[in-house]
Design a protein around this motif. Structure first.
Motif, PDB file in Angstrom:
ATOM      1  N   UNK A  52      -1.523  -8.158   6.253  1.00  0.00           N
ATOM      2  CA  UNK A  52      -0.153  -7.598   6.257  1.00  0.00           C
ATOM      3  C   UNK A  52       0.172  -6.930   4.927  1.00  0.00           C
ATOM      4  N   UNK A  53       1.198  -6.084   4.950  1.00  0.00           N
ATOM      5  CA  UNK A  53       1.726  -5.422   3.743  1.00  0.00           C
ATOM      6  C   UNK A  53       0.698  -4.498   3.080  1.00  0.00           C
ATOM      7  N   UNK A  54      -0.116  -3.879   3.898  1.00  0.00           N
ATOM      8  CA  UNK A  54      -1.145  -2.994   3.357  1.00  0.00           C
ATOM      9  C   UNK A  54      -1.123  -1.655   4.086  1.00  0.00           C
ATOM     10  N   UNK A  55      -1.375  -0.593   3.332  1.00  0.00           N
ATOM     11  CA  UNK A  55      -1.543   0.737   3.930  1.00  0.00           C
ATOM     12  C   UNK A  55      -2.819   1.332   3.366  1.00  0.00           C
ATOM     13  N   UNK A  56      -3.462   2.175   4.137  1.00  0.00           N
ATOM     14  CA  UNK A  56      -4.668   2.851   3.649  1.00  0.00           C
ATOM     15  C   UNK A  56      -4.446   4.344   3.832  1.00  0.00           C
ATOM     16  N   UNK A  57      -4.550   5.092   2.735  1.00  0.00           N
ATOM     17  CA  UNK A  57      -4.304   6.544   2.816  1.00  0.00           C
ATOM     18  C   UNK A  57      -5.269   7.299   1.933  1.00  0.00           C
ATOM     19  N   UNK A  58      -5.500   8.538   2.272  1.00  0.00           N
ATOM     20  CA  UNK A  58      -6.310   9.375   1.381  1.00  0.00           C
ATOM     21  C   UNK A  58      -5.368  10.176   0.492  1.00  0.00           C
ATOM     22  N   UNK A  59      -5.897  10.633  -0.643  1.00  0.00           N
ATOM     23  CA  UNK A  59      -5.093  11.531  -1.480  1.00  0.00           C
ATOM     24  C   UNK A  59      -5.979  12.549  -2.183  1.00  0.00           C
ATOM     25  N   UNK A  60      -5.336  13.658  -2.548  1.00  0.00           N
ATOM     26  CA  UNK A  60      -5.972  14.716  -3.344  1.00  0.00           C
ATOM     27  C   UNK A  60      -5.148  14.855  -4.605  1.00  0.00           C
ATOM     28  N   UNK A  61      -5.731  15.381  -5.639  1.00  0.00           N
ATOM     29  CA  UNK A  61      -4.940  15.641  -6.847  1.00  0.00           C
ATOM     30  C   UNK A  61      -4.760  14.408  -7.685  1.00  0.00           C
ATOM     31  N   UNK A  62      -3.715  14.426  -8.512  1.00  0.00           N
ATOM     32  CA  UNK A  62      -3.529  13.343  -9.478  1.00  0.00           C
ATOM     33  C   UNK A  62      -3.079  12.045  -8.816  1.00  0.00           C
ATOM     34  N   UNK A  63      -3.680  10.957  -9.260  1.00  0.00           N
ATOM     35  CA  UNK A  63      -3.301   9.633  -8.761  1.00  0.00           C
ATOM     36  C   UNK A  63      -1.832   9.341  -9.053  1.00  0.00           C
ATOM     37  N   UNK A  64      -1.400   9.735 -10.258  1.00  0.00           N
ATOM     38  CA  UNK A  64      -0.012   9.459 -10.647  1.00  0.00           C
ATOM     39  C   UNK A  64       0.967  10.152  -9.688  1.00  0.00           C
ATOM     40  N   UNK A  65       0.618  11.353  -9.260  1.00  0.00           N
ATOM     41  CA  UNK A  65       1.461  12.093  -8.317  1.00  0.00           C
ATOM     42  C   UNK A  65       1.554  11.344  -6.997  1.00  0.00           C
ATOM     43  N   UNK A 114       1.349  -8.677  -4.939  1.00  0.00           N
ATOM     44  CA  UNK A 114       2.264  -7.545  -4.785  1.00  0.00           C
ATOM     45  C   UNK A 114       2.939  -7.568  -3.420  1.00  0.00           C
ATOM     46  N   UNK A 115       4.141  -6.952  -3.364  1.00  0.00           N
ATOM     47  CA  UNK A 115       4.870  -6.923  -2.094  1.00  0.00           C
ATOM     48  C   UNK A 115       4.178  -5.993  -1.099  1.00  0.00           C
ATOM     49  N   UNK A 116       3.606  -4.931  -1.632  1.00  0.00           N
ATOM     50  CA  UNK A 116       2.864  -4.003  -0.758  1.00  0.00           C
ATOM     51  C   UNK A 116       1.694  -3.424  -1.547  1.00  0.00           C
ATOM     52  N   UNK A 117       0.585  -3.264  -0.864  1.00  0.00           N
ATOM     53  CA  UNK A 117      -0.594  -2.676  -1.514  1.00  0.00           C
ATOM     54  C   UNK A 117      -1.012  -1.432  -0.723  1.00  0.00           C
ATOM     55  N   UNK A 118      -1.119  -0.323  -1.434  1.00  0.00           N
ATOM     56  CA  UNK A 118      -1.567   0.914  -0.778  1.00  0.00           C
ATOM     57  C   UNK A 118      -2.964   1.232  -1.300  1.00  0.00           C
ATOM     58  N   UNK A 119      -3.932   1.182  -0.412  1.00  0.00           N
ATOM     59  CA  UNK A 119      -5.296   1.549  -0.809  1.00  0.00           C
ATOM     60  C   UNK A 119      -5.364   3.073  -0.753  1.00  0.00           C
ATOM     61  N   UNK A 120      -5.633   3.685  -1.908  1.00  0.00           N
ATOM     62  CA  UNK A 120      -5.590   5.148  -2.022  1.00  0.00           C
ATOM     63  C   UNK A 120      -7.011   5.675  -2.177  1.00  0.00           C
ATOM     64  N   UNK A 121      -7.485   6.342  -1.149  1.00  0.00           N
ATOM     65  CA  UNK A 121      -8.865   6.817  -1.140  1.00  0.00           C
ATOM     66  C   UNK A 121      -8.904   8.255  -1.664  1.00  0.00           C
ATOM     67  N   UNK A 122      -9.529   8.416  -2.831  1.00  0.00           N
ATOM     68  CA  UNK A 122      -9.594   9.743  -3.448  1.00  0.00           C
ATOM     69  C   UNK A 122     -10.638  10.583  -2.726  1.00  0.00           C
TER      70      UNK A 122
END
Ligand code: PNS
Length: 161
Positions: free
Chosen positions: A64-77, A30-38
């Motif tokens: 490179x080309x990676x971000x790490x972020x937390x999220x709340x709520x729906x993954x799709x959102x 992938x061009x960019x990968x965002x690791x989404x921590x629920x």
């Protein structure tokens, strides 16, 4: 050409070398990968959301080309907000499949434009799960080589008597 932005979601309580293997495989595709921590409070995580995010940030330093972020709520959102067109999930064994299939079909129902892609970690890590790693660490077992160094230390501190 259209950029492929993938979100790799999970509770990551904590990240294991199996997760890390999947991240590296994803970055090749992938061009960019965002690791989404629920934040997933219902799962009663051992580590706080900040601890989980920081373990991952530390483990992916230099990639490179990676971000790490937390999220709340729906993954799709979260995926939509990030302009992602792919959700990446890991499949270790057939036993993962049913639950993952259910989630991927629900996510597709919620947004038909975001496709779920399954990837297999190296067989070296196919037995690993955060749950089993925590159990071993809680009983004083050695988990080095199965999780990033900072996590070995983090687990040691959490279970220190
Ligand atoms: O590592 P996990 O615990 O298997 O990850 C599960 C996760 C975080 C991917 C899943 O719980 C999730 O997507 N949570 C966000 C809430 C949501 O979107 N639920 C509907 C999914 S069909």
């Amino acid at each position: 050409m259209k950029q492929i932005i993938a979100v790799y979601p999970g509770t990551f309580d904590p990240i294991s070398n199996g997760h890390l293997d999947l991240i590296k495989r994803g970055l090749r595709i992938f061009d960019k990968l965002i690791v989404a921590v629920a934040s997933n409070p219902r799962k009663n995580p051992l580590f706080t959301i900040n601890e989980r995010v920081n373990f991952i940030k530390e483990a992916v330093k230099g990639l490179k080309n990676i971000e790490v972020e937390s999220f709340n709520g729906l993954l799709i959102g979260f995926a939509k907000e990030k302009g992602a067109n792919v959700i990446v999930k890991g499949l270790r064994a057939v036993s993962d499949f049913e639950y993952e299939l259910q989630m991927s079909l629900m996510n597709r129902r919620l947004d038909t434009h975001i496709e779920t892609v399954f990837m297999m970690p190296s067989e070296e890590y196919s037995f690993l799960s955060s749950r089993i790693l925590k159990e071993v660490a809680s009983l004083n077992g050695d988990v080095s080589g199965m999780v990033p160094k900072a996590v070995v230390e983090g687990l040691r501190k959490k279970f220190k008597k």
